[in-house]
Design an enzyme around this catalytic site. Sequence first.
Site, PDB file in Angstrom:
ATOM      1  N   GLN B 255      70.765  69.789  28.941  1.00  0.00           N
ATOM      2  CA  GLN B 255      71.038  68.469  28.382  1.00  0.00           C
ATOM      3  C   GLN B 255      72.144  67.773  29.151  1.00  0.00           C
ATOM      4  O   GLN B 255      72.065  66.580  29.451  1.00  0.00           O
ATOM      5  CB  GLN B 255      71.436  68.599  26.909  1.00  0.00           C
ATOM      6  CG  GLN B 255      71.544  67.278  26.194  1.00  0.00           C
ATOM      7  CD  GLN B 255      70.219  66.526  26.222  1.00  0.00           C
ATOM      8  OE1 GLN B 255      69.162  67.112  26.083  1.00  0.00           O
ATOM      9  NE2 GLN B 255      70.276  65.241  26.461  1.00  0.00           N
ATOM     10  N   HIS B 258      71.659  65.564  32.376  1.00  0.00           N
ATOM     11  CA  HIS B 258      71.005  64.246  32.335  1.00  0.00           C
ATOM     12  C   HIS B 258      71.949  63.134  32.773  1.00  0.00           C
ATOM     13  O   HIS B 258      71.575  62.228  33.518  1.00  0.00           O
ATOM     14  CB  HIS B 258      70.490  63.925  30.929  1.00  0.00           C
ATOM     15  CG  HIS B 258      69.109  64.426  30.676  1.00  0.00           C
ATOM     16  ND1 HIS B 258      68.034  64.032  31.418  1.00  0.00           N
ATOM     17  CD2 HIS B 258      68.627  65.300  29.765  1.00  0.00           C
ATOM     18  CE1 HIS B 258      66.936  64.637  30.978  1.00  0.00           C
ATOM     19  NE2 HIS B 258      67.268  65.416  29.974  1.00  0.00           N
ATOM     20  N   GLU B 322      68.499  63.971  18.557  1.00  0.00           N
ATOM     21  CA  GLU B 322      67.229  63.749  19.256  1.00  0.00           C
ATOM     22  C   GLU B 322      66.505  65.093  19.438  1.00  0.00           C
ATOM     23  O   GLU B 322      65.348  65.228  19.071  1.00  0.00           O
ATOM     24  CB  GLU B 322      67.529  63.111  20.623  1.00  0.00           C
ATOM     25  CG  GLU B 322      66.279  62.814  21.440  1.00  0.00           C
ATOM     26  CD  GLU B 322      66.606  62.475  22.892  1.00  0.00           C
ATOM     27  OE1 GLU B 322      67.753  62.728  23.333  1.00  0.00           O
ATOM     28  OE2 GLU B 322      65.698  61.991  23.590  1.00  0.00           O
ATOM     29  N   HIS B 323      67.200  66.063  20.005  1.00  0.00           N
ATOM     30  CA  HIS B 323      66.657  67.423  20.163  1.00  0.00           C
ATOM     31  C   HIS B 323      67.473  68.382  19.311  1.00  0.00           C
ATOM     32  O   HIS B 323      68.704  68.323  19.319  1.00  0.00           O
ATOM     33  CB  HIS B 323      66.753  67.890  21.616  1.00  0.00           C
ATOM     34  CG  HIS B 323      66.079  66.993  22.599  1.00  0.00           C
ATOM     35  ND1 HIS B 323      66.779  66.050  23.328  1.00  0.00           N
ATOM     36  CD2 HIS B 323      64.779  66.870  22.968  1.00  0.00           C
ATOM     37  CE1 HIS B 323      65.928  65.399  24.127  1.00  0.00           C
ATOM     38  NE2 HIS B 323      64.714  65.875  23.926  1.00  0.00           N
ATOM     39  N   ASP B 356      60.317  68.966  27.073  1.00  0.00           N
ATOM     40  CA  ASP B 356      60.573  67.863  28.005  1.00  0.00           C
ATOM     41  C   ASP B 356      59.404  67.673  28.966  1.00  0.00           C
ATOM     42  O   ASP B 356      59.160  66.564  29.439  1.00  0.00           O
ATOM     43  CB  ASP B 356      61.832  68.149  28.839  1.00  0.00           C
ATOM     44  CG  ASP B 356      63.105  67.996  28.028  1.00  0.00           C
ATOM     45  OD1 ASP B 356      63.052  67.348  26.970  1.00  0.00           O
ATOM     46  OD2 ASP B 356      64.140  68.549  28.444  1.00  0.00           O
ATOM     47  N   HIS B 415      46.119  31.323  -6.692  1.00  0.00           N
ATOM     48  CA  HIS B 415      45.754  32.733  -6.542  1.00  0.00           C
ATOM     49  C   HIS B 415      44.852  33.156  -7.698  1.00  0.00           C
ATOM     50  O   HIS B 415      43.897  33.897  -7.525  1.00  0.00           O
ATOM     51  CB  HIS B 415      47.008  33.612  -6.524  1.00  0.00           C
ATOM     52  CG  HIS B 415      47.714  33.623  -5.195  1.00  0.00           C
ATOM     53  ND1 HIS B 415      48.334  32.515  -4.671  1.00  0.00           N
ATOM     54  CD2 HIS B 415      47.892  34.607  -4.277  1.00  0.00           C
ATOM     55  CE1 HIS B 415      48.875  32.825  -3.489  1.00  0.00           C
ATOM     56  NE2 HIS B 415      48.612  34.094  -3.232  1.00  0.00           N
TER      57      HIS B 415
END
Lengths: 430, 430
Positions: B255, B258, B322-323, B356, B415
């Site tokens: 991670q 990145h 996220e993960h 991934d 209506h």
Amino acid sequence: MKKIKYPASKDWPKLLRRPSQPVEEIEQTVKEIFSEVRTKKDVALKKYTNLFDGVELETLQVSKSVLKSAKTGIDPSLAAAIHTAKENIIKFHEVQRSGALSVETMPGVNCWQIKRPIQKVGLYIPGGSAPLFSTVLMLAVPAMLAGCEEIVLCTPPGSGGQVDPAILYTADLCGIEKVYTIGGIQAIAALTFGTETIPAVYKIFGPGNQFVTAAKQYATKFGLAIDMPAGPSELLVFADDSARPDFIAADLLSQAEHGPDSQVILVSTSEEMLDEVAREVDLQMAVLPRKEIATKAIENSKLILVENSEIALQLINDYGPEHFIVNSRDEGFFIDNIQNAGSVFVGPYSPESAGDYASGTNHTLPTNGYARQYSGVTLDSFLKSISFQQISCDGLKSLGPVVEIMAEAEGLQAHRNAVSIRLKQIAKNE
Amino acid sequence: MKKIKYPASKDWPKLLRRPSQPVEEIEQTVKEIFSEVRTKKDVALKKYTNLFDGVELETLQVSKSVLKSAKTGIDPSLAAAIHTAKENIIKFHEVQRSGALSVETMPGVNCWQIKRPIQKVGLYIPGGSAPLFSTVLMLAVPAMLAGCEEIVLCTPPGSGGQVDPAILYTADLCGIEKVYTIGGIQAIAALTFGTETIPAVYKIFGPGNQFVTAAKQYATKFGLAIDMPAGPSELLVFADDSARPDFIAADLLSQAEHGPDSQVILVSTSEEMLDEVAREVDLQMAVLPRKEIATKAIENSKLILVENSEIALQLINDYGPEHFIVNSRDEGFFIDNIQNAGSVFVGPYSPESAGDYASGTNHTLPTNGYARQYSGVTLDSFLKSISFQQISCDGLKSLGPVVEIMAEAEGLQAHRNAVSIRLKQIAKNE
């Protein structure tokens, strides 16, 4: 009503253009109110309620006893109707529930997906001329079915500071305990930041005027999700010569009475049908209580004559109507090929009103052409998907080398290492 | 790595805070480029490509022959790996396909829901240090499975004006024919308005730097949908004392490489585990090619000691990673109770890298806490739901009075009329 005959497809975009929304203009007001609610919380809410609604609120939350006693304020026949509508809405949204999805993509590589409720949601119910208890049903039912833990409902106070009993009754019937008499931009700000009284939420649902719409869009800057962008309500009807002009006229008018900016379009392969519907509209409109509103919307409405069903379909898909009524011998053709529409009403005995209130489908739908890329509110609107994976040693032996090659090619060595270190251990264990 | 022992839950928000995104600051640049691309189209695209990418483009579209010959530019083992990954991604997304849902909510009241593809979608594949062909797979596979008619891929040119052959090969493998060498804000503007060469789309997918992110958010002002708001990538690992520190360290580093703003968090019930992982991280980091980037991310990472699994779960749900990797004897507890996470990796042999690239799950996931209210990219991201209803005369006889009462109570007489006129006709026919 303006009649347009056989328009060329190059002229459709202009013909089908919606009035633009002046969202940017009111952004400054939205910013100011958000900023004040963020810092001054309940005090700011009371201030703006006084300013915009002309009401001095002592408490923001509707008490449990007021909620529970709302039933006495409404007619038993209305209570029964709301109950029936709720049951139908439950049935249609319950069938949307999907279980866990699971697949072994390679031996030992198990991947699955589970949907979980959005824990905190805010439902906005507009005030104004009509008490929209139907919108309470349309939002609260799927929220409850989804299992959202905290459901917060905001609605502006009436002139006496009260909320219409039909709204309170419906909220209580749906099991909602947190109801607040706050509306407008300040309500959306409260749901965004939270105050001493009103909890912050993760996603805001519900229709509203241009101020509420602008506020919802602004709320997304602070990490909230919203159901969808909103615009004036729309109806497009396709009718061939088999349709009943009086039914169609009634449908067009039911849309037109929403507001002067309502979008009403009739597309037909029969010029006679267009003319007959126009006559019927005039007849029926004359006796409507909301005649003034409807007249304005009808003035801007369009009668479009097209060559055949294929061209009609193309035009309808280009427009992407919120509501689409099809009364045609070719109804199967339209059902099979409609690409962009919020909700479709098929056949002469399926008026839009049915879906607006009680058939079971949701009436929170994409307007302004958003049917091209957005769904209306569904059970899924209150859920989010989480993917899972569990890989066995054997699974990683097959999959690992694939990951190593790809990570290497993307220049991400540490991604590769996370696999390699495990493959080495597996080899050692064997 | 910073170690925090038994933080009180009132301190979690500060502890788990993400760095804020400077989106507002670059909005002015985004506005200017959008305005220019809207009016000057391809000319503006070439100008900005020259300015930002330092490349003079003659043509914007990658020719069919270049696409088809991309395979010769990559290693056969990489081609085979991409092929395997694609098959797994197809399997996981194919299982997400749902048929038409249908229910008769009352006798004669038939309601159903059908999903239809979003007709025009844009896929953005970032350039930068690594050719992200894996993202092509993650977006193009579900777009093709959904049946999107027009799939447009934009990616910035490399310094020689070319696109990495792995990206082109993957695009071609997924059946994408429209690939354009345009990146950054100008690519998003092109997808929003369309140019002489690049078609406008209805929804834009894909990751990107802060400029692309701001441009995607700005595109929503022009009626486009986007996959989700984006932020720096994140990983949270829960490890009890049964976990392997070397595996965990490898995951944290995958991670961290990145970017310097990557978010890396390890939560454990074992202080020994935290310390061992920290040692392992130092050892493994020393030999990484992207060591500099990883070092910065690791400096900001956190090791959090908690009392037990219940508290860990609460903290993780508050964060909404996220993960989320779980290596614990209690893994079932976390699987059953995780509420907010993009993708979950269970057990010691399920590294994040697997998801991934190649296990089949999607890697386009909600960051920045958006897992509370957003799903990652799924098949549904490329579809929208349309509801339908068809009501028989008998159906309207049961349902109609319910609608009449509710419409009347909301003050919407037209209506009501749309139902009444039909009920009268039914009575006449009988």
